[in-house]
Design a protein around this motif. Sequence first.
Motif, PDB file in Angstrom:
ATOM      1  N   GLU A  63       0.814  -1.245  -0.049  1.00 27.79           N
ATOM      2  CA  GLU A  63       0.035   0.001   0.102  1.00 27.79           C
ATOM      3  C   GLU A  63       0.848   1.198   0.032  1.00 27.79           C
ATOM      4  O   GLU A  63       1.393   1.848   1.209  1.00 27.79           O
ATOM      5  CB  GLU A  63      -0.867  -0.019   1.183  1.00 27.79           C
TER       6      GLU A  63
ATOM      7  N   LEU B  61      14.241  11.853   0.697  1.00 29.40           N
ATOM      8  CA  LEU B  61      13.015  11.923   1.843  1.00 29.40           C
ATOM      9  C   LEU B  61      13.315  10.459   2.265  1.00 29.40           C
ATOM     10  O   LEU B  61      12.758  10.084   3.331  1.00 29.40           O
ATOM     11  CB  LEU B  61      11.847  12.009   0.930  1.00 29.40           C
TER      12      LEU B  61
ATOM     13  N   ALA C 101       7.528   2.310   6.518  1.00 27.37           N
ATOM     14  CA  ALA C 101       6.799   3.346   6.087  1.00 27.37           C
ATOM     15  C   ALA C 101       6.999   3.580   4.527  1.00 27.37           C
ATOM     16  O   ALA C 101       8.017   3.563   3.982  1.00 27.37           O
ATOM     17  CB  ALA C 101       7.233   4.504   6.778  1.00 27.37           C
ATOM     18  N   GLY C 102       5.985   4.147   4.323  1.00 27.58           N
ATOM     19  CA  GLY C 102       5.721   4.685   2.914  1.00 27.58           C
ATOM     20  C   GLY C 102       4.596   5.807   2.791  1.00 27.58           C
ATOM     21  O   GLY C 102       4.476   6.305   3.937  1.00 27.58           O
ATOM     22  N   LEU C 103       4.611   6.149   1.604  1.00 33.64           N
ATOM     23  CA  LEU C 103       3.729   7.610   1.669  1.00 33.64           C
ATOM     24  C   LEU C 103       2.397   7.215   0.789  1.00 33.64           C
ATOM     25  O   LEU C 103       2.399   6.542  -0.090  1.00 33.64           O
ATOM     26  CB  LEU C 103       4.312   8.725   0.728  1.00 33.64           C
ATOM     27  N   ARG C 104       1.331   8.046   1.159  1.00 37.98           N
ATOM     28  CA  ARG C 104      -0.033   8.221   0.412  1.00 37.98           C
ATOM     29  C   ARG C 104       0.174   9.608   0.183  1.00 37.98           C
ATOM     30  O   ARG C 104       0.020  10.362   1.244  1.00 37.98           O
ATOM     31  CB  ARG C 104      -1.220   7.731   1.082  1.00 37.98           C
ATOM     32  N   VAL C 105      -0.459  10.094  -1.053  1.00 36.80           N
ATOM     33  CA  VAL C 105      -0.794  11.454  -1.267  1.00 36.80           C
ATOM     34  C   VAL C 105      -2.341  11.693  -0.994  1.00 36.80           C
ATOM     35  O   VAL C 105      -3.007  10.810  -1.656  1.00 36.80           O
ATOM     36  CB  VAL C 105      -0.489  11.944  -2.711  1.00 36.80           C
ATOM     37  N   THR C 106      -2.701  12.595  -0.304  1.00 43.64           N
ATOM     38  CA  THR C 106      -4.271  12.912  -0.145  1.00 43.64           C
ATOM     39  C   THR C 106      -4.829  13.635  -1.007  1.00 43.64           C
ATOM     40  O   THR C 106      -4.245  14.368  -1.797  1.00 43.64           O
ATOM     41  CB  THR C 106      -4.181  13.264   1.505  1.00 43.64           C
TER      42      THR C 106
ATOM     43  N   GLN D 229      14.728  18.241   2.555  1.00 40.78           N
ATOM     44  CA  GLN D 229      13.775  17.460   1.707  1.00 40.78           C
ATOM     45  C   GLN D 229      12.574  17.715   2.204  1.00 40.78           C
ATOM     46  O   GLN D 229      11.389  17.707   0.999  1.00 40.78           O
ATOM     47  CB  GLN D 229      14.284  16.004   1.301  1.00 40.78           C
TER      48      GLN D 229
ATOM     49  N   GLY E 130      -1.901  16.405   0.344  1.00 40.02           N
ATOM     50  CA  GLY E 130      -1.164  16.296   1.493  1.00 40.02           C
ATOM     51  C   GLY E 130      -0.480  14.880   1.516  1.00 40.02           C
ATOM     52  O   GLY E 130      -0.629  14.257   0.518  1.00 40.02           O
TER      53      GLY E 130
ATOM     54  N   ARG F  49       0.266  11.086   3.915  1.00 39.68           N
ATOM     55  CA  ARG F  49       0.075  10.268   5.008  1.00 39.68           C
ATOM     56  C   ARG F  49       1.441   9.351   4.879  1.00 39.68           C
ATOM     57  O   ARG F  49       1.610   8.830   3.677  1.00 39.68           O
ATOM     58  CB  ARG F  49      -1.298   9.811   4.732  1.00 39.68           C
TER      59      ARG F  49
ATOM     60  N   THR G  92       2.245   5.382   5.762  1.00 39.17           N
ATOM     61  CA  THR G  92       1.647   4.399   5.914  1.00 39.17           C
ATOM     62  C   THR G  92       2.481   3.462   6.694  1.00 39.17           C
ATOM     63  O   THR G  92       3.576   3.724   7.170  1.00 39.17           O
ATOM     64  CB  THR G  92       1.678   3.573   4.419  1.00 39.17           C
ATOM     65  N   ASP G  93       1.767   2.432   7.389  1.00 38.29           N
ATOM     66  CA  ASP G  93       2.363   1.455   8.272  1.00 38.29           C
ATOM     67  C   ASP G  93       3.003   1.985   9.530  1.00 38.29           C
ATOM     68  O   ASP G  93       3.595   1.238  10.231  1.00 38.29           O
ATOM     69  CB  ASP G  93       3.514   0.710   7.585  1.00 38.29           C
TER      70      ASP G  93
END
Lengths: 241, 241
Positions: A176, A219, A234-239, B215, B235, B237, B239-240
């Motif tokens: 995800e 990053l 950890a990873g990122l999601r863009v909202t 960064q 924005g 988020r 994850t994990d």
Amino acid sequence: MSTPEGSTTPAAPARGPHDLPDVSGLVVGVLGGTGPQGRGLAYRLAKAGQQVVIGSRSAERAQEKADEVGHATGNANCRGADNATTAATSDIVIVAVPWEGHAELLASLRSELAGKIVVDCVNPLGFDKQGAYALKPEEGSAAQQAAALLPDSRVTAAFHHLSAVLLLDQSVDRVEIDVLVLGEERAATDAVQALAERMPGMRGVFAGRLRNAHQVESLVANLISVNRRYKAHAGLRVTDI
Amino acid sequence: MSTPEGSTTPAAPARGPHDLPDVSGLVVGVLGGTGPQGRGLAYRLAKAGQQVVIGSRSAERAQEKADEVGHATGNANCRGADNATTAATSDIVIVAVPWEGHAELLASLRSELAGKIVVDCVNPLGFDKQGAYALKPEEGSAAQQAAALLPDSRVTAAFHHLSAVLLLDQSVDRVEIDVLVLGEERAATDAVQALAERMPGMRGVFAGRLRNAHQVESLVANLISVNRRYKAHAGLRVTDI
């Protein structure tokens, strides 16, 4: 000129930012495909049914890893080759080598990579007792270095924030994460976004031009701090998109 | 020494990364609180019941904006002051001034900001026809410049990726975003994470030391590209975690 009623050409449907091409028939090569990050991507792409070439300095070692990935995924179109053959026989070429060998390898493959979509996912980082920190390549970023060394290729940057641990974990069905994709040419970034979306859980998000790749690459140093504090991958999601 | 049975001191409960202090009683000042970003943060904090001081070069203009924010949020503890008074009378001071005036303002407030938690949310960016791009401050980042100019303060960096449009939109009840918080001192970053979490929808996430602030600051250039492509107020988020 007036258009006679009844014979109007239907307007092409407006293409939205989420309308991406079908890349399922393309061959994807992974330079440095025997390292954790490259092997993780090769595994996920093979599992999604993509044709994959794992590249390495040693064709033999590459074939070994390709056999493993092919066996684990049931994908018969997974082969190994030396890096030059990988570059020459793929449509999209992911660069997943260590930063230390990045410039030298790419400079040596300029002709093999001509015309290809190149996806740089290298994160130039240094490490000391306090953890990871960003290195600043002379060209601005690893991706800009690739673009400078490969003037005949379609250079993009993506797949920086993926955890190799998660990619390689066969008990994980979905990774995800949003994959930030950078580049100068819409058709190339669209193809890379589409490639990301072949892998369950991933979404490809256009995130700017190559001149803004440095912060995306570095990053990873922050994600390493997050992982340490929260014991996470950890990873990122863009909202809001 | 052995501990006699029955008289052991109970162990302090292990403090996890999500255990944050109560900051609801602290006064939060916002330097540059009349600009869109600062005003947006002041509005959200006031709405959450925090005591807020809006700072500006002009005390009169600051009081005007404070009256507006107080009226909009029903918060009676919202006042305006010049930047120096704001710094001197707050426990946590958010720096939301334009990058151009950053160094000069902070250098002038060194004594007022001594001992305070300073939260730098400045994004040094340039703009041209192709959009936004990162500027690289000599010190490495805006936050590191703040730390260099304010050796007696507890400097952190946070609140970089918030959309002023969303913050100021009174029809938006929750701003769904993770606030990346950077700094050298755990107690200070914990307090800033807790402050972020006073605002509905926000989560404070520790994301490393100040040397990795550049960064995070310059990723705003990428979010601007995302906003343009997807017509969004993007924005992040994590994850994990």
